[in-house]
Design an enzyme around this catalytic site. Sequence first.
Site, PDB file in Angstrom:
ATOM      1  N   ASP A  61      53.230  19.013  -6.966  1.00  0.00           N
ATOM      2  CA  ASP A  61      53.693  20.152  -7.755  1.00  0.00           C
ATOM      3  C   ASP A  61      52.442  20.736  -8.412  1.00  0.00           C
ATOM      4  O   ASP A  61      51.798  20.077  -9.242  1.00  0.00           O
ATOM      5  CB  ASP A  61      54.700  19.668  -8.811  1.00  0.00           C
ATOM      6  N   ASN A  88      48.443  29.796  -0.963  1.00  0.00           N
ATOM      7  CA  ASN A  88      49.606  30.664  -0.735  1.00  0.00           C
ATOM      8  C   ASN A  88      50.777  30.364  -1.674  1.00  0.00           C
ATOM      9  O   ASN A  88      51.546  31.270  -1.993  1.00  0.00           O
ATOM     10  CB  ASN A  88      50.046  30.491   0.728  1.00  0.00           C
ATOM     11  N   TYR A 150      53.400  38.535 -13.612  1.00  0.00           N
ATOM     12  CA  TYR A 150      53.182  38.239 -12.184  1.00  0.00           C
ATOM     13  C   TYR A 150      52.064  39.135 -11.644  1.00  0.00           C
ATOM     14  O   TYR A 150      51.134  38.656 -10.993  1.00  0.00           O
ATOM     15  CB  TYR A 150      54.493  38.468 -11.407  1.00  0.00           C
ATOM     16  N   LYS A 154      48.273  38.246 -10.172  1.00  0.00           N
ATOM     17  CA  LYS A 154      47.804  38.653  -8.841  1.00  0.00           C
ATOM     18  C   LYS A 154      46.542  39.527  -8.941  1.00  0.00           C
ATOM     19  O   LYS A 154      45.674  39.469  -8.060  1.00  0.00           O
ATOM     20  CB  LYS A 154      48.920  39.367  -8.073  1.00  0.00           C
ATOM     21  N   THR A 185      61.212  36.475   2.764  1.00  0.00           N
ATOM     22  CA  THR A 185      60.920  35.034   2.650  1.00  0.00           C
ATOM     23  C   THR A 185      61.972  34.460   1.705  1.00  0.00           C
ATOM     24  O   THR A 185      62.951  35.140   1.387  1.00  0.00           O
ATOM     25  CB  THR A 185      59.519  34.808   2.018  1.00  0.00           C
TER      26      THR A 185
HETATM   27  N1  LIG Z   1      57.699  37.578  -0.480  1.00  0.00           N
HETATM   28  C1  LIG Z   1      57.123  38.617  -1.027  1.00  0.00           C
HETATM   29  O1  LIG Z   1      57.701  39.724  -1.111  1.00  0.00           O
HETATM   30  C2  LIG Z   1      55.704  38.492  -1.553  1.00  0.00           C
HETATM   31  C3  LIG Z   1      55.010  39.682  -1.829  1.00  0.00           C
HETATM   32  C4  LIG Z   1      53.700  39.612  -2.299  1.00  0.00           C
HETATM   33  C5  LIG Z   1      53.105  38.382  -2.487  1.00  0.00           C
HETATM   34  N2  LIG Z   1      53.804  37.239  -2.224  1.00  0.00           N
HETATM   35  C6  LIG Z   1      53.118  35.965  -2.458  1.00  0.00           C
HETATM   36  O2  LIG Z   1      53.123  35.215  -1.249  1.00  0.00           O
HETATM   37  C7  LIG Z   1      53.027  33.822  -1.545  1.00  0.00           C
HETATM   38  C8  LIG Z   1      54.085  33.062  -0.745  1.00  0.00           C
HETATM   39  O3  LIG Z   1      55.361  33.520  -1.151  1.00  0.00           O
HETATM   40  P1  LIG Z   1      56.630  33.532  -0.191  1.00  0.00           P
HETATM   41  O4  LIG Z   1      57.224  34.864  -0.319  1.00  0.00           O
HETATM   42  O5  LIG Z   1      56.301  32.994   1.128  1.00  0.00           O
HETATM   43  O6  LIG Z   1      57.570  32.512  -1.032  1.00  0.00           O
HETATM   44  P2  LIG Z   1      58.619  31.388  -0.583  1.00  0.00           P
HETATM   45  O7  LIG Z   1      59.244  31.723   0.725  1.00  0.00           O
HETATM   46  O8  LIG Z   1      59.500  31.195  -1.769  1.00  0.00           O
HETATM   47  O9  LIG Z   1      57.686  30.090  -0.386  1.00  0.00           O
HETATM   48  C9  LIG Z   1      57.000  29.556  -1.487  1.00  0.00           C
HETATM   49  C10 LIG Z   1      56.250  28.280  -1.077  1.00  0.00           C
HETATM   50  O10 LIG Z   1      55.495  27.837  -2.220  1.00  0.00           O
HETATM   51  C11 LIG Z   1      55.833  26.468  -2.519  1.00  0.00           C
HETATM   52  N3  LIG Z   1      55.780  26.277  -3.976  1.00  0.00           N
HETATM   53  C12 LIG Z   1      56.476  26.953  -4.928  1.00  0.00           C
HETATM   54  N4  LIG Z   1      56.218  26.448  -6.141  1.00  0.00           N
HETATM   55  C13 LIG Z   1      55.331  25.427  -5.964  1.00  0.00           C
HETATM   56  C14 LIG Z   1      54.713  24.482  -6.834  1.00  0.00           C
HETATM   57  N5  LIG Z   1      54.971  24.464  -8.155  1.00  0.00           N
HETATM   58  N6  LIG Z   1      53.865  23.579  -6.309  1.00  0.00           N
HETATM   59  C15 LIG Z   1      53.621  23.546  -4.974  1.00  0.00           C
HETATM   60  N7  LIG Z   1      54.185  24.404  -4.100  1.00  0.00           N
HETATM   61  C16 LIG Z   1      55.039  25.313  -4.584  1.00  0.00           C
HETATM   62  C17 LIG Z   1      57.255  26.284  -1.948  1.00  0.00           C
HETATM   63  O11 LIG Z   1      57.544  24.927  -1.599  1.00  0.00           O
HETATM   64  P3  LIG Z   1      58.289  23.896  -2.623  1.00  0.00           P
HETATM   65  O12 LIG Z   1      59.424  24.638  -3.261  1.00  0.00           O
HETATM   66  O13 LIG Z   1      58.701  22.733  -1.764  1.00  0.00           O
HETATM   67  O14 LIG Z   1      57.251  23.467  -3.596  1.00  0.00           O
HETATM   68  C18 LIG Z   1      57.170  27.143  -0.683  1.00  0.00           C
HETATM   69  O15 LIG Z   1      56.577  26.402   0.371  1.00  0.00           O
HETATM   70  C19 LIG Z   1      53.175  33.679  -3.067  1.00  0.00           C
HETATM   71  O16 LIG Z   1      51.897  33.512  -3.641  1.00  0.00           O
HETATM   72  C20 LIG Z   1      53.773  35.032  -3.472  1.00  0.00           C
HETATM   73  O17 LIG Z   1      53.448  35.361  -4.804  1.00  0.00           O
HETATM   74  C21 LIG Z   1      55.083  37.259  -1.768  1.00  0.00           C
END
Ligand SMILES: NC(=O)c1ccc[n+]([C@@H]2O[C@H](COP(=O)([O-])OP(=O)(O)OC[C@H]3O[C@@H](n4cnc5c(N)ncnc54)[C@H](OP(=O)(O)O)[C@@H]3O)[C@@H](O)[C@H]2O)c1
Length: 254
Positions: A61, A88, A150, A154, A185
């Site tokens: 974590d 990520n 947030y 970023k 996602t």
């Molecule tokens: N989706 C969007 O629209 C979007 C847009 C811009 C930027 N982003 C960025 O892209 C990145 C990935 O996001 P995503 O959209 O792919 O999200 P997601 O589908 O919710 O996946 C998040 C991942 O991060 C892990 N995670 C979350 N909290 C954690 C913690 N405390 N310690 C370790 N691992 C943790 C989760 O696994 P566990 O829960 O098992 O820990 C999961 O593998 C993030 O940095 C997000 O800010 C996303």
Amino acid sequence: MSQPLALVTGPTAGIGLSFAHQLADRGHDLVLVARDEARLEALAAELRTSYGVTVEVLAADLTDRAALARVEQRVAANENPVGLLVNNAGFGLKRPFLDNDIEAEQAMLDVLVTAVLRLTHAALGQMVPRGTGAVVNVSSVAGYLPRGSYSAAKAYVTSLSEWADLTYRAQGVRVMALLPGFTRTEFHERMDVSQESAPSWMWLDADTLVTDALRDLEKGRTISVPSRRYKVLAGVAKYTPSSLQARFQGLGRK
Ligand SMILES: NC(=O)c1ccc[n+]([C@@H]2O[C@H](COP(=O)([O-])OP(=O)(O)OC[C@H]3O[C@@H](n4cnc5c(N)ncnc54)[C@H](OP(=O)(O)O)[C@@H]3O)[C@@H](O)[C@H]2O)c1
């Protein structure tokens, strides 16, 4: 030629899952870091079978300093070194700033900023002396917008990455900030936000996003903004007053 060992945080869902598959498909051995150990082990088994790569699992974590320190040690190790770090892992908060407990805000900052800072430091510490390596920091186009803590986090990630790329590129090490727009996602699902909260044309596909990002890394880009629509939006956002940008606060929030 063998590919460098890649460590991906947050590989069990969304953008990180696409990185894990595409990197394994290119022949990278992997270290996978997230909280849910069962999910990590299932993914590791799938990647070993599908791509014939070696996969290490590191359940951690990233809000927990002791757990983060274990990941830092792995990233800093000179034996079987990590040659590509993908920072990520991340999440957003369900509520507006003042409705959140300050500890929830702190936990988000710990994952989005502290973990990225410390893991980037650990990676560069072993990559720069070796004269090779790359770091991809998953930031967001939100970093160009006034969208709460947030966005502030970023903005830090983008700025740190730009500076580090300028500084260490000449020594053979690359740092790229990846700035996704809204991407399908688990991110919004975890925030109880539906995909109807933004027009359908604004939603990106995670696999396409990661393919574009890896191409940008190969091309030597410092900032990667996948998709033409978000390149235009990011360009406009940089020159739009924040009072005007603030009118679009509701997008991707309900
Ligand atoms: N989706 C969007 O629209 C979007 C847009 C811009 C930027 N982003 C960025 O892209 C990145 C990935 O996001 P995503 O959209 O792919 O999200 P997601 O589908 O919710 O996946 C998040 C991942 O991060 C892990 N995670 C979350 N909290 C954690 C913690 N405390 N310690 C370790 N691992 C943790 C989760 O696994 P566990 O829960 O098992 O820990 C999961 O593998 C993030 O940095 C997000 O800010 C996303």
